[in-house]
Motif scaffolding. Sequence first.
Motif, PDB file in Angstrom:
ATOM      1  N   ILE A   1       6.443  14.006  14.626  1.00  0.00           N
ATOM      2  CA  ILE A   1       5.987  15.204  15.329  1.00  0.00           C
ATOM      3  C   ILE A   1       7.204  15.857  15.974  1.00  0.00           C
ATOM      4  CG2 ILE A   1       4.365  16.105  17.065  1.00  0.00           C
ATOM      5  CD1 ILE A   1       2.950  14.576  14.819  1.00  0.00           C
ATOM      6  N   GLU A   2       7.563  17.051  15.490  1.00  0.00           N
ATOM      7  CA  GLU A   2       8.781  17.673  16.026  1.00  0.00           C
ATOM      8  C   GLU A   2       8.466  18.609  17.198  1.00  0.00           C
ATOM      9  OE1 GLU A   2      10.948  20.879  14.479  1.00  0.00           O
ATOM     10  OE2 GLU A   2       9.546  21.317  12.847  1.00  0.00           O
ATOM     11  N   GLY A   3       9.520  19.076  17.855  1.00  0.00           N
ATOM     12  CA  GLY A   3       9.342  19.892  19.058  1.00  0.00           C
ATOM     13  C   GLY A   3      10.032  21.241  18.995  1.00  0.00           C
ATOM     14  N   GLU A   4      10.380  21.676  17.762  1.00  0.00           N
ATOM     15  CA  GLU A   4      11.115  22.952  17.676  1.00  0.00           C
ATOM     16  C   GLU A   4      10.582  23.866  16.580  1.00  0.00           C
ATOM     17  OE1 GLU A   4      15.433  21.784  19.393  1.00  0.00           O
ATOM     18  OE2 GLU A   4      15.234  21.497  17.220  1.00  0.00           O
ATOM     19  N   GLU A   5       9.345  23.609  16.125  1.00  0.00           N
ATOM     20  CA  GLU A   5       8.826  24.399  15.004  1.00  0.00           C
ATOM     21  C   GLU A   5       8.724  25.873  15.366  1.00  0.00           C
ATOM     22  OE1 GLU A   5       6.354  26.137  11.906  1.00  0.00           O
ATOM     23  OE2 GLU A   5       5.855  26.114  14.026  1.00  0.00           O
ATOM     24  N   GLU A   6       8.305  26.158  16.597  1.00  0.00           N
ATOM     25  CA  GLU A   6       8.128  27.562  17.002  1.00  0.00           C
ATOM     26  C   GLU A   6       9.459  28.236  17.335  1.00  0.00           C
ATOM     27  OE1 GLU A   6       5.462  28.780  16.299  1.00  0.00           O
ATOM     28  OE2 GLU A   6       3.799  27.413  16.689  1.00  0.00           O
ATOM     29  N   SER A   7      10.536  27.476  17.274  1.00  0.00           N
ATOM     30  CA  SER A   7      11.874  28.060  17.447  1.00  0.00           C
ATOM     31  C   SER A   7      12.630  28.066  16.124  1.00  0.00           C
ATOM     32  CB  SER A   7      12.688  27.251  18.448  1.00  0.00           C
ATOM     33  OG  SER A   7      11.988  27.037  19.626  1.00  0.00           O
TER      34      SER A   7
ATOM     35  N   LEU B   1       0.845  -1.212   0.000  1.00  0.00           N
ATOM     36  CA  LEU B   1       0.000   0.000   0.000  1.00  0.00           C
ATOM     37  C   LEU B   1       0.875   1.254   0.000  1.00  0.00           C
ATOM     38  CD1 LEU B   1      -2.670  -1.082   2.652  1.00  0.00           C
ATOM     39  CD2 LEU B   1      -3.064  -0.689   0.200  1.00  0.00           C
ATOM     40  N   PRO B   2       0.306   2.380  -0.466  1.00  0.00           N
ATOM     41  CA  PRO B   2       1.088   3.632  -0.408  1.00  0.00           C
ATOM     42  C   PRO B   2       1.335   4.047   1.055  1.00  0.00           C
ATOM     43  CG  PRO B   2      -1.171   4.087  -1.099  1.00  0.00           C
ATOM     44  CD  PRO B   2      -1.023   2.591  -1.078  1.00  0.00           C
ATOM     45  N   THR B   3       2.464   4.730   1.260  1.00  0.00           N
ATOM     46  CA  THR B   3       2.866   5.150   2.614  1.00  0.00           C
ATOM     47  C   THR B   3       2.861   6.673   2.700  1.00  0.00           C
ATOM     48  OG1 THR B   3       4.243   3.193   2.818  1.00  0.00           O
ATOM     49  CG2 THR B   3       4.727   5.027   4.321  1.00  0.00           C
ATOM     50  N   PHE B   4       2.164   7.168   3.707  1.00  0.00           N
ATOM     51  CA  PHE B   4       2.109   8.620   3.925  1.00  0.00           C
ATOM     52  C   PHE B   4       2.781   8.954   5.255  1.00  0.00           C
ATOM     53  CE2 PHE B   4      -1.468   7.396   1.304  1.00  0.00           C
ATOM     54  CZ  PHE B   4      -1.282   8.230   0.209  1.00  0.00           C
ATOM     55  N   LEU B   5       3.485  10.073   5.247  1.00  0.00           N
ATOM     56  CA  LEU B   5       4.121  10.555   6.489  1.00  0.00           C
ATOM     57  C   LEU B   5       3.385  11.813   6.938  1.00  0.00           C
ATOM     58  CD1 LEU B   5       6.494  10.556   8.581  1.00  0.00           C
ATOM     59  CD2 LEU B   5       7.751  11.973   6.952  1.00  0.00           C
ATOM     60  N   VAL B   6       2.849  11.738   8.147  1.00  0.00           N
ATOM     61  CA  VAL B   6       2.159  12.906   8.709  1.00  0.00           C
ATOM     62  C   VAL B   6       3.148  13.739   9.505  1.00  0.00           C
ATOM     63  CG1 VAL B   6       0.420  13.659  10.387  1.00  0.00           C
ATOM     64  CG2 VAL B   6      -0.074  11.753   8.830  1.00  0.00           C
ATOM     65  N   TYR B   7       3.107  15.045   9.258  1.00  0.00           N
ATOM     66  CA  TYR B   7       3.980  15.956   9.992  1.00  0.00           C
ATOM     67  C   TYR B   7       3.156  16.845  10.926  1.00  0.00           C
ATOM     68  CZ  TYR B   7       6.578  20.167  11.114  1.00  0.00           C
ATOM     69  OH  TYR B   7       7.147  21.216  11.798  1.00  0.00           O
ATOM     70  N   GLY B   8       3.686  17.130  12.097  1.00  0.00           N
ATOM     71  CA  GLY B   8       3.090  18.098  13.021  1.00  0.00           C
ATOM     72  C   GLY B   8       4.142  18.528  14.025  1.00  0.00           C
ATOM     73  N   HIS B   9       3.772  19.413  14.946  1.00  0.00           N
ATOM     74  CA  HIS B   9       4.729  19.805  16.003  1.00  0.00           C
ATOM     75  C   HIS B   9       4.001  19.967  17.332  1.00  0.00           C
ATOM     76  CE1 HIS B   9       3.601  24.128  16.071  1.00  0.00           C
ATOM     77  NE2 HIS B   9       3.372  23.957  14.789  1.00  0.00           N
ATOM     78  N   TYR B  10       4.647  19.432  18.372  1.00  0.00           N
ATOM     79  CA  TYR B  10       4.043  19.469  19.707  1.00  0.00           C
ATOM     80  C   TYR B  10       4.448  20.701  20.500  1.00  0.00           C
ATOM     81  CZ  TYR B  10       8.522  17.574  21.418  1.00  0.00           C
ATOM     82  OH  TYR B  10       9.844  17.394  21.705  1.00  0.00           O
TER      83      TYR B  10
END
Lengths: 458, 458
Positions: free
Chosen positions: B149-155, B78-87
């Motif tokens: 899910i990364e932890g430095e988007e706002e920096s 099946l196709p693979t999707f990567l979800v991105y977000g930041h905590y």
Amino acid sequence: MSGVETYLDEHFGAALEDLKAFCRIPSVSTDPAHADGITKAAAFVAERLARAGFTNVEQLATGGHPAVFGEIITDPKLPTFLVYGHYDVQPPDPFDKWKTPPFEPDERDGRLYARGVSDDKGPLLIPILVAEAYVRAEGRLPVNLKVLIEGEEESGSPHFEGTLQTYRDRLGCDLVISADGAMWRPDRPSMTVASRGLVAFEVTVTGASKDLHSGRHGGSAPNPISALSKLIASLHGEDGRVAIEGYLDGTSPPDARIIAAIEAADFDANAYYREIGSPKPDPIETGRELLIRQWLEPTLEFNGISGGYQGKGTKTVIPTTASVKITCRLIVGQKPDHVVDVVTRHLEARLPAGFALDVHRHGPGSEAFFIDPDLPALKVAEEVLGELLGQPPLRVAMGATIPIGASFRKHLGTEAFFFSFSTSDEDYHAPNEFFRLANFRLGLTAWAKLLRRLAEAM
Amino acid sequence: MSGVETYLDEHFGAALEDLKAFCRIPSVSTDPAHADGITKAAAFVAERLARAGFTNVEQLATGGHPAVFGEIITDPKLPTFLVYGHYDVQPPDPFDKWKTPPFEPDERDGRLYARGVSDDKGPLLIPILVAEAYVRAEGRLPVNLKVLIEGEEESGSPHFEGTLQTYRDRLGCDLVISADGAMWRPDRPSMTVASRGLVAFEVTVTGASKDLHSGRHGGSAPNPISALSKLIASLHGEDGRVAIEGYLDGTSPPDARIIAAIEAADFDANAYYREIGSPKPDPIETGRELLIRQWLEPTLEFNGISGGYQGKGTKTVIPTTASVKITCRLIVGQKPDHVVDVVTRHLEARLPAGFALDVHRHGPGSEAFFIDPDLPALKVAEEVLGELLGQPPLRVAMGATIPIGASFRKHLGTEAFFFSFSTSDEDYHAPNEFFRLANFRLGLTAWAKLLRRLAEAM
């Protein structure tokens, strides 16, 4: 040595302990967080006056921080002098630049380090200790002495004029001697004969009604930091001088006697910039030009600027407001009200669409001051200093403000002059403020001599 | 309703509780004082992924705050999707402007108020909840899903590129779907097809080596607030645009398709200024011009300015330093390094004698991004939104920055698109950030539909 001088010499250790105890009190007048320090410092002064033999000691209500009064009336036929000083101090921040904590006095290299030690706790304690020495060693003071120590000098003395008006009968005197002020240089005795006035205010520019994301709104929303920068950048010309229409209204060309004193001083501009730790700015070429700017020209200085994110790192915000704290030093003829008016008009005329402007005044301010050059007491003081230091003092102006001169003249009808043993290099509005212990000692001797000579001369 | 949709509907209350628990964690990445909040938020995400049925859940070391990874591999074919977000979240200050505390989620008027609820805790929780619903209600996901899910988007995501490089094998996928981003307007569905880049830095001007008394030294000592104001006032022209030589190096005229979208949008500039609560600035006349500035022109915004006395009242000081925090939004073709270089050169060339200048970079920054307009997944997403909302979404650009688009293309060789249910008016970098609960619900339905359709289409 006279009895007074011997007494002062023998009790110097105790005097130093008094000064240290005084400096341990954090009497910062501009910050409500230090209200307790103000209360304690006023009580300290009142207690010290009473112990020195002053009578009618009282904390005078002013509408703000109390002023402390006390008097020794030796004989109503003798001349009466009123000593002025202030028990409040500058804020101590930035804390991290102090080598020892600002309110823990530290003695090193012949100096006492503490916030307020030079401005004005050390200098104001001197006449109190001298009065005590006269009473204890000789049984009486050669003059009548009143003392008025206020608690709001570092906040622009907002209630001082009202205090003089309210208590004018009690404060009546032949002459005011200020224990506040400063010798111009450590290597040359000086008498201050003029000082600049002062008016303080804060300018705030407001853009949108809420903080905005600087990505989404960047380029379209009004940025108050940008508007404020452009506004305040317009307040000075290329030569660093204030460039505001009407700013010099009411002023006259500088007094030729002060210019002559400046030329006699042969001031070294390069040494000055070495001392403050900065390269020489372009517009100032000579020591003469530098002193003219410091003593005889008005300024508009930015003391603090603030707006938007103040933490570490970065925050992608367009803030709602930005503001700048301003103080203007005034020369003879400039009225504080008029100065604030012309600055406000200048800013309003240049405010771009999309922003609101607020100008918030801090206190009434004070006009510049100069002393009658022929005042006999001034000559007596010069003689005393000349004898003690081996050379006649230079008559100097000062860039800083001692608003009391003009106030005493206005409300009590008396002249005032400055007799302080603080020196202007003692970092009194910066970290690591200090007071030279040799000058503390010299001040005690000089005040003792001065009071005796004034009694003889007047 | 399908099984997944019924499941999501029946468990909406629990989803909301999850979101509230997440928002109680003060995960401010830019301020070291909140290190504990970062640790807790990363653990929360990892735990929630595991509970939803994700495997190989791990906190990836990045050199900064950890990124959280998890995957559900249904079938390698099946196709693979990567979800991105930041905590991580923006700093919450100014605190006093919040109606309810920023880290105590408050539900009112169909909205949930909390720092980070819209950016990005609510939107990133949606695909995790949808994956869980598929697993629970239908026994399997119709695709393979990875989550980062990364932890430095706002920096400014200083370690994100390195993270992609280090873990590129584990992150391999056919397409990235970002749960970060925002719908342009609450009343009109939209798909973001371009975003501006970002570079952040701080400019500090230093005058004398110690704080100076503004009375004694005023007029002769260098005032860094004055110098900084003049310097930064020179960065923009009368029209509010950046006026720095070389700033536009590498850029091309704007994409005609975006201009066409702007014209179709018929944006109301007056309504915009009413909404942000400011009068309209002079240089911006029309909604078209406003959107061109927001979407297609670079900016240089001041986010914070600081120098000298910051307390109440007044302090007669000339400070040693003054500094300003700056972020630049970049358009396609602008390189972060070059932008910092030309700004630095501009400032250095105008720095007056008497001052020192320091430019301190915050992170590497990121270039602008645009999506291949013919990407099949983009069309699928547009269909899903059109069906759920009754009208086809507008293709829009955004002024803000989502640096991940360019990063994924560079390191994983995959395209990325944005599928977020945050709306750009949700005050996500201001006090009283909120997330519309209707959009939380809509997002759950839309992601469920999207994953099924993508499985069919790819």
